[in-house]
Design an enzyme around this catalytic site. Structure first.
Site, PDB file in Angstrom:
ATOM      1  N   SER A  85       0.823  -1.094  -0.187  1.00  0.00           N
ATOM      2  CA  SER A  85      -0.221   0.164   0.068  1.00  0.00           C
ATOM      3  C   SER A  85       0.802   1.189  -0.197  1.00  0.00           C
ATOM      4  CB  SER A  85      -1.057   0.082   1.234  1.00  0.00           C
ATOM      5  OG  SER A  85      -1.726  -1.178   1.236  1.00  0.00           O
TER       6      SER A  85
HETATM    7  N1  SAH Z   1      -0.962  -4.778   3.749  1.00  0.00           N
HETATM    8  C1  SAH Z   1      -0.173  -5.135   3.132  1.00  0.00           C
HETATM    9  C2  SAH Z   1      -0.516  -4.633   1.345  1.00  0.00           C
HETATM   10  C3  SAH Z   1      -1.777  -5.633   0.989  1.00  0.00           C
HETATM   11  S1  SAH Z   1      -2.321  -5.289  -0.533  1.00  0.00           S
HETATM   12  C4  SAH Z   1       1.494  -4.550   3.272  1.00  0.00           C
HETATM   13  O1  SAH Z   1       1.853  -3.334   3.814  1.00  0.00           O
HETATM   14  O2  SAH Z   1       2.487  -4.581   2.736  1.00  0.00           O
HETATM   15  C5  SAH Z   1      -3.515  -7.090  -0.199  1.00  0.00           C
HETATM   16  C6  SAH Z   1      -3.588  -8.536   0.150  1.00  0.00           C
HETATM   17  O3  SAH Z   1      -4.523  -8.894   0.359  1.00  0.00           O
HETATM   18  C7  SAH Z   1      -2.713  -8.587  -0.721  1.00  0.00           C
HETATM   19  O4  SAH Z   1      -1.207  -9.670  -0.787  1.00  0.00           O
HETATM   20  C8  SAH Z   1      -3.635 -10.245  -1.475  1.00  0.00           C
HETATM   21  O5  SAH Z   1      -3.242 -11.491  -1.749  1.00  0.00           O
HETATM   22  C9  SAH Z   1      -3.966 -10.347   0.241  1.00  0.00           C
HETATM   23  N2  SAH Z   1      -5.755 -10.779   0.133  1.00  0.00           N
HETATM   24  C10 SAH Z   1      -6.385 -10.917  -0.660  1.00  0.00           C
HETATM   25  N3  SAH Z   1      -7.381 -11.847  -0.496  1.00  0.00           N
HETATM   26  C11 SAH Z   1      -7.801 -12.020   0.747  1.00  0.00           C
HETATM   27  C12 SAH Z   1      -7.780 -13.156   1.368  1.00  0.00           C
HETATM   28  N4  SAH Z   1      -8.911 -14.127   1.835  1.00  0.00           N
HETATM   29  N5  SAH Z   1      -7.414 -13.684   3.320  1.00  0.00           N
HETATM   30  C13 SAH Z   1      -6.041 -13.417   3.470  1.00  0.00           C
HETATM   31  N6  SAH Z   1      -5.064 -12.446   2.394  1.00  0.00           N
HETATM   32  C14 SAH Z   1      -6.154 -11.852   1.146  1.00  0.00           C
END
Ligand code: SAH
Length: 234
Positions: A85
């Site tokens: 993000s």
């Molecule tokens: N917080 C992260 C950014 C995440 S982007 C950081 O600091 O880098 C969102 C993430 O959510 C992605 O890696 C994606 O694979 C994950 N995601 C999507 N659906 C999900 C689910 N149902 N359960 C767990 N993770 C999920």
């Protein structure tokens, strides 16, 4: 393996350069806090949150080719179609959670592990779930290497929460869905707070849920945002 972060206490020239960029980034984040205060009600980061953002080496959480851009205030690709993000978003979400030293926090969407690292400096324990196994493994490895001991990462679908670790003081979801999964609200302690982007992928509102002592909830939309979708039904 010898890398700049494992060379002992003397920060090298490279680390000092990264520190300078991190402070400049923090200034940009504070300016954006002021610009968005009409939505969030917060014109600057809490000092503890600002300090955590100033400390976490974001460059260690991005893939090598993106390292030079690590302190630009924008999201970056981390592989598997996912992104780390934008730093402002990590900062404002952390701030809105009002992290307390005794908090136990659940994060959905570990991604790079950066948000988990920032939170880990502010709370007692972070549990984080990531649906892409490779990302979960990578994040766990970086967090471990950098010494963030109070973060546990699990690979799996987070939409059902983490019943074995519940209840949580705070829950943060970093992927968008059209509704807040009921399991998450159930796993929130009375007095707890949940933060999650809600809406269509193209029209999302960062949404805040406060769970009152009697178990009822209060909901408000805080900020228009742009997150990758939460995957469900895997
Ligand atoms: N917080 C992260 C950014 C995440 S982007 C950081 O600091 O880098 C969102 C993430 O959510 C992605 O890696 C994606 O694979 C994950 N995601 C999507 N659906 C999900 C689910 N149902 N359960 C767990 N993770 C999920």
């Amino acid at each position: 393996m010898t890398s700049w972060w494992s060379r002992g206490k003397e920060p090298g020239a490279e680390e000092e350069a990264f520190q300078r960029r991190r402070r400049a980034l923090l200034d940009e984040i504070q300016a954006e806090m002021a610009d968005t205060a009409r939505w969030t009600g917060r014109s600057a980061l809490q000092p503890r949150v600002a300090e955590a953002v100033a400390r976490v080496p974001r460059h260690a959480f991005v893939p090598e080719p993106e390292r030079e851009a690590a302190y630009a205030n924008r999201p970056l690709p981390i592989g598997w179609g996912q992104t780390i993000s934008q730093p402002f978003i990590v900062a404002v979400m952390t701030d809105l959670l009002d992290p307390e030293p005794d908090d136990v926090v659940l994060e959905l969407g570990t991604g790079s592990g950066y948000q988990a690292a920032v939170l880990s400096l502010l709370v007692k324990q972070v549990y984080s779930i990531e649906v892409v196994p490779e990302l979960a493994r990578g994040a766990a490895r970086v967090l471990d290497r950098l010494g963030y001991r109070n973060v546990e990462v699990r690979a799996g679908d987070g939409a059902e929460g983490w019943p074995e670790r519940a209840p949580f003081d705070k829950i943060i979801v970093t992927a968008v869905a059209d509704e807040i999964p009921a399991a998450l609200v159930d796993q929130l302690k009375p007095g707890g707070r949940l933060l999650m982007p809600v809406g269509d992928p193209g029209r999302q509102q960062l949404t805040l849920i406060d769970k009152r002592a009697d178990g009822t909830t209060e909901r408000r939309e805080v900020l228009p945002v742009a997150f990758v979708p939460l995957r469900t039904g895997r």
